[in-house]
Design a protein around this motif. Sequence first.
Motif, PDB file in Angstrom:
ATOM      1  N   THR A   1      -1.559  -6.185 -24.589  1.00 18.93           N
ATOM      2  CA  THR A   1      -2.152  -6.466 -23.281  1.00 18.93           C
ATOM      3  C   THR A   1      -1.496  -5.577 -22.227  1.00 18.93           C
ATOM      4  O   THR A   1      -0.318  -5.738 -21.933  1.00 18.93           O
ATOM      5  CB  THR A   1      -1.928  -7.954 -22.918  1.00 18.93           C
ATOM      6  OG1 THR A   1      -2.339  -8.743 -24.032  1.00 18.93           O
ATOM      7  CG2 THR A   1      -2.707  -8.358 -21.690  1.00 18.93           C
TER       8      THR A   1
ATOM      9  N   ASP B   1      -2.722 -14.758 -19.041  1.00 20.20           N
ATOM     10  CA  ASP B   1      -1.898 -14.123 -20.084  1.00 20.20           C
ATOM     11  C   ASP B   1      -1.585 -12.713 -19.598  1.00 20.20           C
ATOM     12  O   ASP B   1      -2.469 -11.871 -19.515  1.00 20.20           O
ATOM     13  CB  ASP B   1      -2.720 -14.126 -21.386  1.00 20.20           C
ATOM     14  CG  ASP B   1      -2.241 -13.089 -22.389  1.00 20.20           C
ATOM     15  OD1 ASP B   1      -1.036 -12.780 -22.418  1.00 20.20           O
ATOM     16  OD2 ASP B   1      -3.088 -12.596 -23.172  1.00 20.20           O
TER      17      ASP B   1
ATOM     18  N   THR C   1      -1.231 -13.438 -26.486  1.00 21.54           N
ATOM     19  CA  THR C   1      -2.689 -13.290 -26.523  1.00 21.54           C
ATOM     20  C   THR C   1      -3.266 -14.012 -27.744  1.00 21.54           C
ATOM     21  O   THR C   1      -4.334 -14.631 -27.669  1.00 21.54           O
ATOM     22  CB  THR C   1      -3.069 -11.793 -26.524  1.00 21.54           C
ATOM     23  OG1 THR C   1      -2.438 -11.170 -25.393  1.00 21.54           O
ATOM     24  CG2 THR C   1      -4.559 -11.589 -26.436  1.00 21.54           C
TER      25      THR C   1
HETATM   26 MG    MG Z   1      -0.943  -9.692 -25.199  1.00 19.90          MG
END
Ligand code: MG
Length: 244
Positions: A104, A123, A87
């Motif tokens: 995430t 992502d 990220t």
């Molecule tokens: Mg991440």
Amino acid sequence: MDLHSHFSIDIASVFGKLKRSARRSELWPALSHEPSRFLGINPPVNRHFDPPSHQTDMGLLSILKKVKEKEKEVRLLILGLDNAGKTTILRKFSGEPIDKIEPTLGFNIKTLEHGGYRLNFWDVGGQRTIRAYWRNYFERTDGLIWVVDSSDRRRLELCRDELHDLLSQEKLAGASLLILANKQDLAGAAPADEIAKVIGLEKSDKFTKRHWSIHGCSAVAGSGLADGMDWMISDIANRIFMLS
Ligand code: MG
Ligand code: G3D
């Protein structure tokens, strides 16, 4: 090691709209502060293998290429173990602040316009429980960006095993592979050539029919990222958009 032996095309020559002399800061404005050299970063290593012609249905391939050309869309999947820096790398590319990044749990999508192309970055979270869902994101992937936490030596072998599993997936068979050996700013981080060895880039048959390149980088410093992305995009553009 074989350095850039098969990749003489630079990004500026691939995207005709950009001047051949375009500077790095013009190509990747968000990375314009990138120092040209960064301690601990090894030269990138590339390999390029064309698939045997019997593996491809040229009729279908050329139709797909035309569709892609019309859309001018590139789909990039960013994967790697949790905490690798995926990220952070995506934020850095987008020119966004990199502080306060939460783990995430699902996925982030970012679209960047570059040289007349739309780059769609996916992502996806890398925690062990989420990895089972990675396969939902494979469809139509042009490039796989595999991010490694080079300072996490304890998990390098797990990282290798996860990558090998991914490369067995049929839907990713045609994707270019960029490996980013991230966190090179940290003392004790394994350099890119050491990671290449652990992963088996030169030896494992997982890589013999794939376009791949490995680059040391630091998402925090912003170094090494542009080189890696330049390789990835020129490889994809050359493979998909430039062939007739
Ligand atoms: Mg991440
Ligand atoms: P992920 O998306 O792969 O799970 P993140 O990883 O982008 O969330 O980053 C995980 C942690 O690694 C973050 O630290 C982030 O700041 C740090 N990180 C990412 N890239 C680098 C790098 O190049 N160098 C260093 N030193 N750290 C990096 P926190 O402390 O927020 O967990």
